[in-house]
Scaffold this motif. Structure first.
Motif, mmCIF file in Angstrom:
data_model
loop_
_atom_site.group_PDB
_atom_site.id
_atom_site.type_symbol
_atom_site.label_atom_id
_atom_site.label_comp_id
_atom_site.label_asym_id
_atom_site.label_seq_id
_atom_site.Cartn_x
_atom_site.Cartn_y
_atom_site.Cartn_z
ATOM 1 N N CYS A 73 11.001 -3.796 10.461
ATOM 2 C CA CYS A 73 11.454 -2.406 10.584
ATOM 3 C C CYS A 73 11.263 -1.698 9.242
ATOM 4 N N PHE A 80 9.962 1.681 12.657
ATOM 5 C CA PHE A 80 8.685 1.190 13.191
ATOM 6 C C PHE A 80 8.213 -0.025 12.400
ATOM 7 N N PRO A 81 7.604 -1.021 13.052
ATOM 8 C CA PRO A 81 7.297 -1.151 14.477
ATOM 9 C C PRO A 81 8.440 -1.726 15.319
ATOM 10 N N HIS A 84 8.507 -3.479 18.854
ATOM 11 C CA HIS A 84 7.091 -3.500 19.234
ATOM 12 C C HIS A 84 6.228 -4.203 18.185
ATOM 13 N N SER A 85 6.863 -4.949 17.286
ATOM 14 C CA SER A 85 6.150 -5.544 16.146
ATOM 15 C C SER A 85 4.939 -6.377 16.553
ATOM 16 N N TRP A 88 2.272 -3.464 19.040
ATOM 17 C CA TRP A 88 2.023 -2.036 18.846
ATOM 18 C C TRP A 88 0.558 -1.717 18.557
ATOM 19 N N LEU A 103 -1.174 -1.590 9.634
ATOM 20 C CA LEU A 103 0.133 -1.162 9.149
ATOM 21 C C LEU A 103 0.024 -0.560 7.752
#
Length: 203
Positions: A73, A80-81, A84-85, A88, A103
């Motif tokens: 996070c 984010f993510p 959904h890590s 995504w 990222l």
């Protein structure tokens, strides 16, 4: 004879960490049932996803069942993510070098170009279901740090090559497996689970 615990994962990297920290248990996983099982994680929180996986496995086996949902996070990206890590970057993208580079590009595009702006944390939520007593518990672990400017290191998995824990100047991938097990979000959650098992069960 070691007590068996069921772990709802197929990830070899996660299995390695659980075996290291819970070495006095025999850990069986989805691979011991069907290596092709892929549980749909469609919850909106880490707790949701951990419980989805634990409940899924509780319909297949009995005893003590554990499942984790973990993620990175980034504070200045609204977490984010997060949950959904893993997916995504795209359902078909599983190469963590590609995901990490994507990222890093997002951080650059958002002008997050200082350590302070790149603050982040890893979260791990562990769900435990005891089918014999119909009891469920949640254990959480968190480690704060920041995202580096490049990938670095050769050990670990997922975001370990870009995440630098507070108090260090190296990524988890550079610090190595055993040091990570002293610091990581997952190790914190697993140690909480271990204390619960020690205080409430006789093995």
């Amino acid at each position: 004879m070691k007590k068996t615990i069921w772990l709802a994962t197929n990830s070899e990297d996660k299995i390695k960490e659980f075996n290291f920290l819970l070495d006095y248990f025999e850990i069986k996983t989805l691979k011991d049932i069907d290596k092709n099982i892929d549980i749909v994680e469609d919850g909106i929180t880490f707790v949701d996803n951990a419980m989805i996986k634990a409940k899924y496995l509780s319909n297949l086996v009995k005893g003590i069942i554990i499942a984790d949902d973990s993620g990175l996070c980034i504070n200045n990206l609204n977490g984010f993510p997060g949950v959904h890590s893993k997916r995504w970057a795209g359902e078909n993208i599983s190469d963590w070098n590609i995901i990490n580079n994507k990222l890093l590009d997002i951080l650059k595009a958002n002008d997050l170009n200082t350590i302070e702006k790149r603050s982040a944390y890893f979260n791990c939520t562990l769900a435990m279901i005891d089918t014999d007593s119909n009891i469920s518990e949640i254990f959480e672990g968190k480690v704060d740090g920041y995202i580096g400017f490049d990938q670095a290191g050769s050990e670990g998995f997922a975001y370990d090559k870009v995440f630098i824990p507070n108090g260090y100047d190296k990524t988890f991938a550079q610090l190595g497996f055993e040091i990570k097990q002293q610091l990581s979000h997952r190790s914190i959650a697993i140690k909480k689970l271990a204390n619960h098992l020690k205080n409430n069960y006789k093995f």
